[in-house]
Design a protein around this motif. Sequence first.
Motif, PDB file in Angstrom:
ATOM      1  N   ASN A 125       0.812  -1.227   0.000  1.00  0.00           N
ATOM      2  CA  ASN A 125       0.000   0.000   0.000  1.00  0.00           C
ATOM      3  C   ASN A 125       0.845   1.277   0.000  1.00  0.00           C
ATOM      4  OD1 ASN A 125       0.965   0.224   2.624  1.00  0.00           O
ATOM      5  ND2 ASN A 125      -0.905  -0.559   3.567  1.00  0.00           N
ATOM      6  N   ALA A 126       2.177   1.150  -0.130  1.00  0.00           N
ATOM      7  CA  ALA A 126       3.056   2.324  -0.001  1.00  0.00           C
ATOM      8  C   ALA A 126       2.706   3.412  -1.018  1.00  0.00           C
ATOM      9  CB  ALA A 126       4.516   1.899  -0.175  1.00  0.00           C
ATOM     10  N   ARG A 127       2.516   3.023  -2.269  1.00  0.00           N
ATOM     11  CA  ARG A 127       2.249   4.022  -3.307  1.00  0.00           C
ATOM     12  C   ARG A 127       0.978   4.821  -2.989  1.00  0.00           C
ATOM     13  NH1 ARG A 127       2.018   3.471  -9.845  1.00  0.00           N
ATOM     14  NH2 ARG A 127       1.360   5.618 -10.169  1.00  0.00           N
ATOM     15  N   GLU A 128      -0.113   4.115  -2.686  1.00  0.00           N
ATOM     16  CA  GLU A 128      -1.397   4.781  -2.422  1.00  0.00           C
ATOM     17  C   GLU A 128      -1.300   5.685  -1.191  1.00  0.00           C
ATOM     18  OE1 GLU A 128      -1.018   1.555  -3.080  1.00  0.00           O
ATOM     19  OE2 GLU A 128      -2.001   1.487  -5.050  1.00  0.00           O
ATOM     20  N   ILE A 129      -0.601   5.229  -0.169  1.00  0.00           N
ATOM     21  CA  ILE A 129      -0.514   6.037   1.057  1.00  0.00           C
ATOM     22  C   ILE A 129       0.353   7.267   0.806  1.00  0.00           C
ATOM     23  CG2 ILE A 129       0.377   6.069   3.441  1.00  0.00           C
ATOM     24  CD1 ILE A 129      -0.877   3.326   3.840  1.00  0.00           C
ATOM     25  N   VAL A 130       1.459   7.110   0.094  1.00  0.00           N
ATOM     26  CA  VAL A 130       2.298   8.287  -0.223  1.00  0.00           C
ATOM     27  C   VAL A 130       1.471   9.292  -1.038  1.00  0.00           C
ATOM     28  CG1 VAL A 130       4.299   9.041  -1.585  1.00  0.00           C
ATOM     29  CG2 VAL A 130       4.515   7.093  -0.013  1.00  0.00           C
TER      30      VAL A 130
END
Length: 331
Positions: A147-152
């Motif tokens: 989920n790193a991309r969406e959270i960033v």
Amino acid sequence: MIPENWKQQGFADAPIPADIDLKAEIRRLCREKEAIIMAHYYTAGEVQDVADFVGDSLALAQHAAGTDAKIIVMCGVHFMGETNKILCPDKKVLIPDLNATCSLAESCPAADFAAFVKAHPGHKVISYVNTSAAVKAVTDVVVTSGNAREIVESFPVDQPLIFGPDRNLGAHINSVTGRQMVLWDGACHVHERFSVEKLVELKHQYPAAKVLVHPECRGAVVKLADVVGSTAKLLQYAVASQAESFLVVTESGILHEMQRRAPGKQFIPVPPDDSTCACNECNFMRLITLGKLYNTLRYEWPEVEVPADVAQAALRPIRAMLDLSKRLTRG
Ligand code: 13P
Ligand code: SF4
């Protein structure tokens, strides 16, 4: 009483009776003690086979948050056990071997990271889940590779961000989002061992194979990927894809579930560049064996402990991740 030598060794070192069906005994102990076994995809296949739940780091945290079991046995590395304990402070969280640490988490000592955060005022702090509880305690939101991309991207574009500890995952997220997060200089020794040379060689040998790469690999390796993602994403792609063969550029334990879910397909583990072995294994994950799992359930030891103040501070960014993840996937 736990013997002193077990404490020194970090696992319950009792002999395993020769005449038992180890898997059946493990399942019996789980029923008797109302325990669940959770396992990461990188653990040995026989450990995954006996688990109640197998997943990537995100799914493991989500599952722990929702379980009503009295005991959680985390077959994975220590930070995964800590995350479970933080989410479930009233449950007993066990890990079969306390030596199962993580080089990426170790590459980010908490005191140094706190000083790094202090040196960047005005920055929000994003930490990969592969960190100690003490690092999470000075973090605004935890992420996983799932989920790193969406959270960033959920942060305003002008919000300065710190990302730690994985410089490879951080650089990958910077490149796909166009952000310029300040990166902590850490890495995973397993994923750093993959080389462009070996991968190119295998691509020539298997021209039809799709290349599945975990974002903890170096940028030059990631560039050769057909798919970049968490273990769960790579698995999902392999199962759903029309392709028949895959070069797997992550820890080789994942091949067990790939082969189970897509038995007709060919999965080729990409070996590390610095050895003659065919697979790239995480030595920490491989410390988790069926025998240690059995003893852990028998003796309800070793337990994962997190100091109350650290756990309280680390819960907020973990919860922030779970809440954001739920919101973002709902769209
Ligand atoms: P995943 O979250 O993709 O399962 O990765 C965990 C990990 O430790 C990768 O090295
Ligand atoms: Fe940590 Fe690397 Fe092992 Fe994953 S593969 S648990 S990041 S050492």
